[in-house]
Design a protein around this motif. Structure first.
Motif, PDB file in Angstrom:
ATOM      1  N   GLY A  30      -2.435  10.577  -3.422  1.00 19.13           N
ATOM      2  CA  GLY A  30      -2.641  10.866  -1.884  1.00 19.13           C
ATOM      3  C   GLY A  30      -4.020  10.846  -1.653  1.00 19.13           C
ATOM      4  O   GLY A  30      -4.516  10.509  -0.653  1.00 19.13           O
ATOM      5  N   ALA A  31      -4.552  11.566  -2.534  1.00 17.81           N
ATOM      6  CA  ALA A  31      -5.974  11.797  -2.342  1.00 17.81           C
ATOM      7  C   ALA A  31      -6.884  10.442  -2.194  1.00 17.81           C
ATOM      8  O   ALA A  31      -7.692  10.271  -1.428  1.00 17.81           O
ATOM      9  CB  ALA A  31      -6.412  12.866  -3.116  1.00 17.81           C
ATOM     10  N   GLY A  52       7.245   8.447 -10.649  1.00 19.08           N
ATOM     11  CA  GLY A  52       8.027   7.453  -9.993  1.00 19.08           C
ATOM     12  C   GLY A  52       7.275   7.034  -8.472  1.00 19.08           C
ATOM     13  O   GLY A  52       6.177   7.781  -8.060  1.00 19.08           O
ATOM     14  N   TRP A  53       7.898   6.480  -7.744  1.00 25.63           N
ATOM     15  CA  TRP A  53       7.471   6.070  -6.772  1.00 25.63           C
ATOM     16  C   TRP A  53       8.866   5.493  -5.497  1.00 25.63           C
ATOM     17  O   TRP A  53       9.279   4.729  -6.130  1.00 25.63           O
ATOM     18  CB  TRP A  53       6.414   4.860  -6.677  1.00 25.63           C
ATOM     19  CG  TRP A  53       5.601   4.466  -5.433  1.00 25.63           C
ATOM     20  CD1 TRP A  53       5.652   3.635  -4.450  1.00 25.63           C
ATOM     21  CD2 TRP A  53       4.368   5.287  -4.825  1.00 25.63           C
ATOM     22  NE1 TRP A  53       4.976   3.587  -3.334  1.00 25.63           N
ATOM     23  CE2 TRP A  53       3.978   4.981  -3.722  1.00 25.63           C
ATOM     24  CE3 TRP A  53       3.746   6.565  -5.310  1.00 25.63           C
ATOM     25  CZ2 TRP A  53       2.852   5.497  -2.877  1.00 25.63           C
ATOM     26  CZ3 TRP A  53       2.918   7.227  -4.506  1.00 25.63           C
ATOM     27  CH2 TRP A  53       2.567   6.440  -3.468  1.00 25.63           C
ATOM     28  N   PRO A  54       8.585   6.001  -4.274  1.00 23.37           N
ATOM     29  CA  PRO A  54       7.741   6.836  -3.589  1.00 23.37           C
ATOM     30  C   PRO A  54       7.485   8.325  -4.076  1.00 23.37           C
ATOM     31  O   PRO A  54       8.635   8.747  -4.766  1.00 23.37           O
ATOM     32  CB  PRO A  54       8.124   6.602  -2.209  1.00 23.37           C
ATOM     33  CG  PRO A  54       9.550   6.142  -2.258  1.00 23.37           C
ATOM     34  CD  PRO A  54       9.663   5.346  -3.532  1.00 23.37           C
ATOM     35  N   ASN A  55       6.647   8.841  -3.658  1.00 22.48           N
ATOM     36  CA  ASN A  55       6.208  10.304  -4.277  1.00 22.48           C
ATOM     37  C   ASN A  55       5.917  11.151  -2.997  1.00 22.48           C
ATOM     38  O   ASN A  55       4.814  10.801  -2.435  1.00 22.48           O
ATOM     39  CB  ASN A  55       5.323  10.168  -5.515  1.00 22.48           C
ATOM     40  CG  ASN A  55       4.931  11.668  -5.871  1.00 22.48           C
ATOM     41  OD1 ASN A  55       5.111  12.662  -5.227  1.00 22.48           O
ATOM     42  ND2 ASN A  55       4.412  11.508  -7.025  1.00 22.48           N
ATOM     43  N   PRO A  56       6.675  12.145  -2.704  1.00 19.31           N
ATOM     44  CA  PRO A  56       6.585  13.048  -1.520  1.00 19.31           C
ATOM     45  C   PRO A  56       5.288  13.624  -1.570  1.00 19.31           C
ATOM     46  O   PRO A  56       4.517  13.985  -0.855  1.00 19.31           O
ATOM     47  CB  PRO A  56       7.676  13.903  -1.627  1.00 19.31           C
ATOM     48  CG  PRO A  56       8.917  13.496  -2.527  1.00 19.31           C
ATOM     49  CD  PRO A  56       8.110  12.405  -3.508  1.00 19.31           C
ATOM     50  N   LYS A  57       4.703  14.071  -2.894  1.00 23.83           N
ATOM     51  CA  LYS A  57       3.482  14.822  -2.880  1.00 23.83           C
ATOM     52  C   LYS A  57       2.403  14.067  -2.779  1.00 23.83           C
ATOM     53  O   LYS A  57       1.271  14.361  -1.933  1.00 23.83           O
ATOM     54  CB  LYS A  57       3.297  15.402  -4.324  1.00 23.83           C
ATOM     55  CG  LYS A  57       4.185  16.694  -4.598  1.00 23.83           C
ATOM     56  CD  LYS A  57       3.943  17.379  -5.926  1.00 23.83           C
ATOM     57  CE  LYS A  57       4.928  18.400  -6.031  1.00 23.83           C
ATOM     58  NZ  LYS A  57       4.639  18.909  -7.581  1.00 23.83           N
ATOM     59  N   VAL A  68      -1.687   3.017   4.172  1.00 16.66           N
ATOM     60  CA  VAL A  68      -2.001   2.711   2.687  1.00 16.66           C
ATOM     61  C   VAL A  68      -0.893   3.294   1.699  1.00 16.66           C
ATOM     62  O   VAL A  68      -0.542   2.451   0.843  1.00 16.66           O
ATOM     63  CB  VAL A  68      -3.119   3.577   2.028  1.00 16.66           C
ATOM     64  CG1 VAL A  68      -3.703   3.315   0.632  1.00 16.66           C
ATOM     65  CG2 VAL A  68      -4.400   3.266   3.088  1.00 16.66           C
ATOM     66  N   ILE A  69      -0.142   4.166   2.063  1.00 12.57           N
ATOM     67  CA  ILE A  69       1.063   4.607   1.011  1.00 12.57           C
ATOM     68  C   ILE A  69       2.068   3.898   1.037  1.00 12.57           C
ATOM     69  O   ILE A  69       2.598   3.465   0.261  1.00 12.57           O
ATOM     70  CB  ILE A  69       1.332   6.320   1.561  1.00 12.57           C
ATOM     71  CG1 ILE A  69       0.159   7.218   1.033  1.00 12.57           C
ATOM     72  CG2 ILE A  69       2.518   6.569   0.974  1.00 12.57           C
ATOM     73  CD1 ILE A  69       0.050   7.446  -0.427  1.00 12.57           C
ATOM     74  N   ASP A  70       2.446   3.574   2.414  1.00  8.62           N
ATOM     75  CA  ASP A  70       3.541   2.614   2.665  1.00  8.62           C
ATOM     76  C   ASP A  70       3.355   1.169   2.291  1.00  8.62           C
ATOM     77  O   ASP A  70       4.247   0.591   1.784  1.00  8.62           O
ATOM     78  CB  ASP A  70       3.844   2.347   4.245  1.00  8.62           C
ATOM     79  CG  ASP A  70       4.396   3.895   4.751  1.00  8.62           C
ATOM     80  OD1 ASP A  70       4.613   5.009   4.000  1.00  8.62           O
ATOM     81  OD2 ASP A  70       4.249   3.906   6.171  1.00  8.62           O
TER      82      ASP A  70
END
Lengths: 259, 259
Positions: A30-31, A52-57, A68-70
């Protein structure tokens, strides 16, 4: 109208691809995503994320860098993650016994900027939190990036590493002095083509008994791969060398068939 | 002997003072300390840290930057924290209605370097995670530092903000080469060794019929030579490749002898 959603979500050019190899903590992913978007980068690739992925953290730590994450994509290994890239840099905090040019983040950013402007797909590898990139990962890159930090305390957090490179990329947008390595009219080969060539060579060397005579097979293999990766070949050149290998090995193959 | 322990712990010059104003999360204080030490800064001051001081979460997040954490000092307000400093910069992600010069991190670092070398005590203010510095804080600084980031997403994490400034400080004193081209322990091979390798390859390709199938032999030969020359091999690497060629061609040679 199909495909327009993506365009709406991504007003930015994606810029160089950030490849996180076996990241352990979602917080760090995330960072990294946040740091990327701060500096206008949006293409994130993950090789075997531990949790794993996706990762809530990762989502939480990205602080709204959803774009970026999506769009992050996951790969089984580094070779697959960089197969379509033309130029790949490996970040490293420490010296390696691998013969490759070592760039400061600033110099790398300037070079990336030039290559990107010329239409290349460029990527940067970042290693595991604990141990960094393996030598096998590093061997697949054309060059290293090492930040000249406090020698007594040079280990950066993963998010911080990504920020330094992304920041220099952002800054290089103003500059116009790229370091160019011309390769005639054509671009460096897709990394996948180089991988095919190296696998071809490996197979033939295996079949010819080359490796059998060495008890240091992994080291020998890495050295050979390193030479060819460093050569920064064009697509055509990988084809040429595959022809060379085939021809050199043809007689053995013709012979061994009847057996 | 009193005081020598501190000296032993602090081989670095402290550099500019980092002042965190009302930081909320211990993790962020730790990340800031880590980023500081990465870049050779050791003087940390805290104005009213929300969760008190010392803070175990800061220690954990500092990842061994004890020298910074242990020496951190706490103040009741910004004015006290900067009372002994000669020049103070305030970091800000956004425009302010305050008439002060605005520096990029790079320009600020260059200026700080000059002031520091001239014996000034220099400091940089960083604001709360959520809201940044108050206008009252900013007013006490001589200048602002704003990083030119993605305008649509410019909010940096506190640790990341500290890293950017500390990194530019580090770079402003750094004389290391932007690109280093190591060749391990050994130098690039003598050109004669490369020539021997290329002749060896040529001979084997000739014998294997590789060139016979091409009417553009000179061009093909030049292309192949070009690849290997560009790889900038060490002596050892030329030997390795000669082994590769010999092995690949061994079967043909063994066969053709009886002829």
């Amino acid at each position: 109208m199909s495909g327009t959603d993506k365009t709406k979500q991504a007003p930015l050019e994606p810029g160089p691809v950030v490849v996180l190899v076996e990241p352990q903590l979602g917080e760090n992913i995330g960072a990294a995503a946040r740091a990327m978007l701060n500096c206008g980068l949006t293409a994130l690739r993950l090789v075997r994320p531990r949790d794993g992925w996706p990762n809530p953290k990762a989502v939480a730590a990205s602080a709204g860098a959803d774009i970026v994450i999506d769009a992050a994509t996951v790969y089984r290994n580094t070779a697959e993650a960089i197969a379509d890239l033309n130029t790949v840099y490996a970040t490293s905090a420490r010296r390696r016994d691998i013969v490759k040019p070592i760039y400061t983040p600033e110099a790398a950013a300037l070079e990336m900027r030039g290559k990107y402007a010329a239409g290349q797909k460029v990527g940067i590898l970042f290693g595991r939190e604990r141990s960094g990139l393996s030598n096998h990962d590093v061997t697949q890159a054309q060059a290293l990036i090492t930040a000249p930090l406090n020698p007594a305390y040079s280990s950066l957090n993963l998010g911080q590493s990504v920020l330094l490179i992304a920041w220099e990329w952002m800054k290089s947008g103003d500059a116009s002095a790229p370091i160019e390595r011309p390769t005639g009219d054509s671009m460096p080969a897709a990394r996948g083509s180089v991988e095919l060539l190296l696998n071809h060579l490996d197979d033939e060397l295996d079949a010819s008994g080359f490796y059998r005579s060495h008890n240091q097979r992994p080291m020998m293999q890495q050295n050979i791969r390193n030479i060819f990766t460093r050569a920064d070949m064009t697509e055509q050149e990988t084809q040429t060398l595959r022809g060379v290998i085939s021809k050199l090995a043809a007689m053995r193959r013709r012979l061994s068939k009847p057996d």
